[in-house]
Design an enzyme around this catalytic site. Structure first.
Site, PDB file in Angstrom:
ATOM      1  N   HIS A 168      -3.634  41.452  12.078  1.00  0.00           N
ATOM      2  CA  HIS A 168      -3.724  41.661  13.518  1.00  0.00           C
ATOM      3  C   HIS A 168      -2.836  42.789  14.022  1.00  0.00           C
ATOM      4  CE1 HIS A 168      -5.384  37.353  14.409  1.00  0.00           C
ATOM      5  NE2 HIS A 168      -6.299  38.183  13.977  1.00  0.00           N
ATOM      6  N   ASP A 199       0.385  37.595  20.402  1.00  0.00           N
ATOM      7  CA  ASP A 199      -0.831  37.175  19.720  1.00  0.00           C
ATOM      8  C   ASP A 199      -0.869  35.651  19.704  1.00  0.00           C
ATOM      9  OD1 ASP A 199      -3.102  37.433  17.775  1.00  0.00           O
ATOM     10  OD2 ASP A 199      -1.654  36.469  16.460  1.00  0.00           O
TER      11      ASP A 199
END
EC number: 2.4.1.286
Length: 457
Positions: free
Chosen positions: A19, A117
């Site tokens: 990510h 995140d």
């Protein structure tokens, strides 16, 4: 007076190497349109700061890697069973280091927001205790966000495990979805991963806002369902589609890749591209089925077949396959520049694992898809691609295994049939919408302005 604070300093905190690229794209998207804003990316990703800095290549963005922490024995023994648990646990174990980093940054800068995140949900406790406005970054689409926010409802209404439900699930703004297409992390309520996702969905509601990697025209129904409170009270949503705003990589490296030279020799829209992400490895039996299906389809193909370094690709494929398909196929087991391949005129279709970034890239270049989900939220992405926006054909599979006959059928259908033409028409429409969203006056830029106003007011 002491050193003056910078006007705004946004912190992006991300968890995994997978990510990290999305976080970098988001940071670049913000600084491209608001150069006065400084950004620090704090990450637990196992990457050298100097190497990440080269990738970022932006004076307004600073990268700060957190020192690795020792993992408890019970966690390391569980890694292979459920690696997603590790994605949540590493940030949790880093909370003390995160607090130190935030305190250090705050001595020189005015921290306006922390963007985390969803794997970094544990950081929410740290940031709120420090009175830092906290935003969640959903690297998937609004469909995925709906699934997260619907999790508490499923938790209350479904008796037992979702894995045993075997029924359709109704969610606002969704086509009807089968329970087996929900993310596997939600299947078993007694697991730590299930509890992590449930806690994350509850914290999302309490956050200052949620940033989503999508745009209004792509997920209008999901956006309306969220905005109209059909998933309960939610904080402000910012649909940014930042990964499609990221330009191509520099040509210095990609021009050297032989697959692009091979594509230059192929007719327009004639090649089917197969690529399944960094974790998209298959069994020897599945590799053979893919090879047989491609050869029987008669279509030109570019196939990234990931295997372990010690394995011999030629030995895994059907005897004589590489020599028989030399004129129409290109097979490699190393990295390929996906954006440059998808943007090439010779590529007419994409067999994908339905990873969200790959879906957005394909749409931005107008490439129709065949969906073959492998893990994480990819099954729900396929439902969206096939049923909702109709930009892909599905591969019928049993326990993830696809036969040569099925692959041959779907490749022919996409490349040659009337149904394939309809998918191509729909993709061409969304290519225009994708470009418009990140252009001047587009919905993603308007959403970015709202987000910047919320953190600088």
């Amino acid at each position: 007076m002491g050193e003056e604070y910078k006007k705004t300093h946004t912190i992006v905190f991300h968890t995994s190497e997978e990510h990290l690229n999305s976080s970098i794209a988001l940071a670049k998207f913000i600084t491209k349109h608001h150069s006065s804003i400084s950004i620090t990316i704090i990450s637990t990703a196992p990457a050298e700061s100097s190497e990440v800095a080269k990738i970022i290549n932006n004076p307004s963005i600073t990268y700060r890697g957190l020192t690795a922490v020792a993992l408890p024995e019970n966690l390391t023994s569980n890694i292979n069973k459920n690696p997603v648990e590790l994605f949540f646990e590493i940030p949790r174990l880093q909370n003390a280091n995160l607090r130190e980093a935030l305190l250090d940054i705050s001595r020189k800068s005015d921290i306006k927001a922390l963007i985390i995140d969803f794997f970094c949900n544990a950081a929410f406790e740290v940031s709120t205790s420090m009175n830092i406005p906290t935003y969640f970054d959903v690297s998937g689409g609004a469909f995925l966000l709906c699934t997260f926010l619907h999790h508490p409802t499923l938790h209350q209404t479904v008796r037992g495990d979702i894995a045993d439900l075997n029924d359709s699930v109704e969610m606002p703004g969704f086509p009807l979805i089968h329970s087996s297409d929900l993310p596997m992390s939600l299947f078993y309520r007694k697991t730590n991963v299930y509890k992590h996702f449930l806690d994350t969905s509850l914290n999302m509601r309490k956050s200052s806002g949620i940033l989503v990697n999508t745009f209004v025209a792509l997920e209008f129904r999901a956006k309306e369902a969220l905005s109209n409170g059909l998933y309960g009270p939610t904080p402000p949503l910012y649909l940014l589609s930042h990964t499609i705003a990221e330009p191509h990589d520099t040509k210095v490296l990609v021009n050297q890749h032989e697959c692009l030279s091979w594509l230059d020799l192929q007719p327009s829209k004639s090649v089917i591209f197969l690529c399944f992400g960094r974790r998209g490895a298959f069994s020897a039996q599945q590799l053979k089925e893919i090879a047989i299906g491609l050869e029987k389809s008669g279509c030109r193909f570019l196939w990234l077949a990931r295997i372990s370094p010690e394995m011999d690709l030629n030995a895994l494929l059907p005897e004589g396959f590489l020599s028989r398909t030399k004129g129409v196929g290109f097979v490699t087991n190393t990295w390929v520049p996906q954006k440059e391949v998808l943007s090439h005129d010779a590529v007419g279709g994409f067999v994908t694992h339905c990873g969200w970034s790959s879906v957005l890239e394909a749409l931005s270049f107008g490439v129709p898809m065949i969906g073959w989900p492998l893990y994480a939220e990819q099954r729900i992405n396929r439902v969206f691609m096939v049923e909702e926006i109709k930009v892909a054909l599905p591969l019928d599979e049993e326990d993830g295994f696809v036969t040569a006959m099925e692959l041959e059928k779907r490749v022919r259908e996409l490349m040659e049939s009337v149904k394939g033409k309809e998918v191509k028409r729909r993709v061409a429409e969304l290519k225009i919408s994708t470009k418009a969203a990140v252009s001047k006056g587009g919905s993603s830029l308007a959403s970015l302005e709202k987000f910047i106003n919320s953190v600088t007011r």
